[in-house]
Design an enzyme around this catalytic site. Structure first.
Site, mmCIF file in Angstrom:
data_model
loop_
_atom_site.group_PDB
_atom_site.id
_atom_site.type_symbol
_atom_site.label_atom_id
_atom_site.label_comp_id
_atom_site.label_asym_id
_atom_site.label_seq_id
_atom_site.Cartn_x
_atom_site.Cartn_y
_atom_site.Cartn_z
ATOM 1 N N HIS A 96 14.989 -13.374 3.946
ATOM 2 C CA HIS A 96 13.928 -12.880 3.075
ATOM 3 C C HIS A 96 14.544 -12.097 1.934
ATOM 4 O O HIS A 96 15.416 -11.266 2.142
ATOM 5 C CB HIS A 96 12.943 -11.994 3.845
ATOM 6 C CG HIS A 96 11.723 -11.701 3.044
ATOM 7 N ND1 HIS A 96 10.608 -12.512 3.070
ATOM 8 C CD2 HIS A 96 11.454 -10.717 2.160
ATOM 9 C CE1 HIS A 96 9.699 -12.027 2.240
ATOM 10 N NE2 HIS A 96 10.188 -10.941 1.673
ATOM 11 N N ASP B 66 -1.401 -7.161 5.939
ATOM 12 C CA ASP B 66 -0.505 -7.254 4.774
ATOM 13 C C ASP B 66 -1.129 -8.083 3.665
ATOM 14 O O ASP B 66 -0.936 -7.805 2.486
ATOM 15 C CB ASP B 66 0.851 -7.855 5.162
ATOM 16 C CG ASP B 66 1.806 -7.824 3.973
ATOM 17 O OD1 ASP B 66 2.138 -6.709 3.509
ATOM 18 O OD2 ASP B 66 2.175 -8.894 3.455
ATOM 19 N N ARG C 24 -1.808 -3.390 -3.461
ATOM 20 C CA ARG C 24 -0.653 -2.684 -4.039
ATOM 21 C C ARG C 24 -0.266 -3.282 -5.383
ATOM 22 O O ARG C 24 0.163 -2.565 -6.292
ATOM 23 C CB ARG C 24 0.536 -2.750 -3.058
ATOM 24 C CG ARG C 24 0.319 -1.875 -1.835
ATOM 25 C CD ARG C 24 1.335 -2.159 -0.750
ATOM 26 N NE ARG C 24 2.684 -2.056 -1.246
ATOM 27 C CZ ARG C 24 3.671 -2.906 -0.930
ATOM 28 N NH1 ARG C 24 3.463 -3.915 -0.120
ATOM 29 N NH2 ARG C 24 4.861 -2.725 -1.426
ATOM 30 N N SER D 189 5.816 -4.151 4.960
ATOM 31 C CA SER D 189 5.200 -5.408 4.526
ATOM 32 C C SER D 189 6.095 -6.582 4.901
ATOM 33 O O SER D 189 5.655 -7.565 5.512
ATOM 34 C CB SER D 189 4.982 -5.347 3.007
ATOM 35 O OG SER D 189 4.745 -6.622 2.473
ATOM 36 N N LYS E 69 5.774 -9.211 8.717
ATOM 37 C CA LYS E 69 5.629 -10.669 8.661
ATOM 38 C C LYS E 69 6.783 -11.355 9.389
ATOM 39 O O LYS E 69 6.600 -12.344 10.094
ATOM 40 C CB LYS E 69 5.569 -11.133 7.201
ATOM 41 C CG LYS E 69 4.244 -10.757 6.523
ATOM 42 C CD LYS E 69 4.210 -11.102 5.051
ATOM 43 C CE LYS E 69 5.051 -10.183 4.233
ATOM 44 N NZ LYS E 69 4.810 -10.170 2.796
HETATM 45 N N1 URA Z 1 7.803 -8.706 -0.623
HETATM 46 C C1 URA Z 1 6.872 -8.458 0.350
HETATM 47 O O1 URA Z 1 6.579 -9.303 1.199
HETATM 48 N N2 URA Z 1 6.288 -7.250 0.347
HETATM 49 C C2 URA Z 1 6.573 -6.288 -0.556
HETATM 50 O O2 URA Z 1 6.015 -5.223 -0.468
HETATM 51 C C3 URA Z 1 7.527 -6.555 -1.570
HETATM 52 C C4 URA Z 1 8.145 -7.789 -1.580
#
Ligand code: URA
Length: 429
Positions: free
Chosen positions: A86, A165, A172, A187, A191
């Protein structure tokens, strides 16, 4: 139903610099997801978190509370080891596209649940949707079957995966509460933990084009995410990588897919190839395949074969021509000299204004819009030479894109003595 807490009390506790209790966190995250805590209340609470922060125990509890709002995936039935990566988000970051097939070509399963663009940063799903026919939505059964057969999947998270989220991310984005270690870490990691991968490699970007512009904050984000993953039983490491200059030579959806395919064909810009190989080595190591050579998979076409199978499996035509912008304009160097800076954020904002990103959640991105870099830091330029090429279907956008780029390129007599390293550090427990 009577509620356990009052949202205003929770907001005031954090506003005044206090710690939220486990029970307060569990309640507020769940109640927001159920629609009991209002958008304006969560927006005040997230701003209080941005300004006051959270300690490690609060972040861990907030992450668990987010995971508890939805379902968890389970890939333990697969015959392949699962490993995911990620990125915290950058400009021109198309690494997922070649990286996923490279790692899958060695027998790993890579379940890339990806996102859409956030602010000035691009989203992997928006990029892949420029391939005719490609679809981002897969059921869990389709995803599992593709992982077993092809090894590589890039798709959208289903609505049941961390619904908290889904709401928080959108909130956000429009309330100035993206740049916060607790909120970004929870966040991303909620996931990834809910997705059920066994191992995870994080690419934490630092520099003007990243959400974390300074090294200390990026390091703190990386350490927090590695600790959250490790505590949840996911083997997690992070690379801190430079995002002061865009990655590669293209920014924008179809332009980036074209560049990713060049990398899969054994070419492409050296920085993209180097980052793909560095991340792939970490992922392969984590998946128990430490002797695999990612550069070989790019050179001999095995990664390209997996890419073709992955795109086809999701309805895309890997042979189809990618869309091209109706109009282009070039930005010209004003003086002779060496490029010392090409600011990633400015290029990201310009691409966004040309149509590559969204101004509102419901906007459609333009596949063809974006910016091509004709030079990079360290290159010598002559006055009058084109340095950037802007692409759009809507020529009215050129003026605002040019404004964003007004100070993006710095040319001096002397080039920089050294360029920043692409991989700045590696963080593991
Ligand atoms: N990527 C995400 O999934 N969440 C964030 O808050 C920032 C980047």
């Amino acid at each position: 139903m009577s509620e356990a807490f009052d949202a205003v009390d929770v907001i005031v506790t954090k506003r005044d610099g206090g710690r939220l209790s486990d029970a307060q966190i569990d309640w507020v995250v769940d109640a927001y997801t159920r629609g009991v805590v209002a958008e304006e209340q969560m927006s005040a609470l997230t701003m209080a978190i941005v300004l006051r922060g959270m300690d490690r125990a609060e972040i861990a509890r907030w992450t668990s509370a987010m995971i508890a709002t939805g379902e968890r995936l389970d890939f333990s039935s697969l015959s392949r080891p699962t490993v995911d990566k990620h990125s915290t988000g950058g400009v021109g970051d198309k690494t997922t596209l070649p990286l996923t097939p490279v790692v899958a070509s060695f027998g790993a399963a890579v379940p890339q649940l990806s996102g859409r663009g956030l602010g000035h940063t691009g989203g992997t799903l928006d990029k892949l949707e420029s391939i005719p026919g490609w679809r981002a939505s897969l059921s869990t059964e389709e995803m599992t079957a593709q992982l077993e057969r092809v090894g590589a999947v890039v798709c959208a998270a289903g609505p049941g995966l961390v619904p908290a989220d889904r709401r928080l991310y959108a909130l956000r984005d429009v309330t100035g509460t993206v740049e916060s270690v607790p909120l970004i870490a929870s966040s991303i990691m909620s996931k990834k933990i809910a997705e059920g991968t066994a191992s995870l490699v994080l690419d934490v970007k630092v520099g003007s084009g990243a959400f974390m512009r300074d090294l200390a904050a990026a390091r703190e984000l990386a350490r927090t995410m590695v600790a959250l993953g490790t505590d949840a039983g996911v083997r997690t490491v992070a690379l801190l990588t430079d995002m002061s200059t865009p990655l590669g030579l293209t920014v924008g959806n179809a332009l980036e897919v074209r560049e990713a395919v060049e990398v899969l064909a054994g070419g492409g810009p050296p920085d993209v190839v180097a980052l793909v190989c560095a991340l792939a080595r970490e992922m392969l190591d984590a998946a128990g395949l430490p002797d695999a050579d990612p550069a070989a998979a790019l050179a001999d076409g095995t990664a390209m074969d997996v890419w073709t199978a992955m795109v086809r499996a999701q309805g895309g035509d890997p042979e189809a021509c990618l869309p091209v912008a109706a109009e282009t304009e070039e930005i010209i160097a004003e003086t002779d000299g060496a490029v010392v800076l090409l600011d990633a954020r400015a290029v990201g904002v310009a691409a966004w204004r040309l149509g590559a990103g969204r101004a509102r959640k419901e906007d459609r991105v333009r596949a063809t819009a974006g910016v091509e870099l004709l030079v990079r830091p360290g290159d010598r330029v002559r006055a009058g030479q084109p340095v950037l090429r802007l692409h759009t279907d809507t020529p009215a956008c050129f003026a605002r894109a040019r404004e964003a780029l007004a100070d993006a390129l710095v040319v001096a007599h002397q080039g920089p003595a050294t360029l920043p390293p692409l991989v700045i550090d590696r963080i593991a427990v």
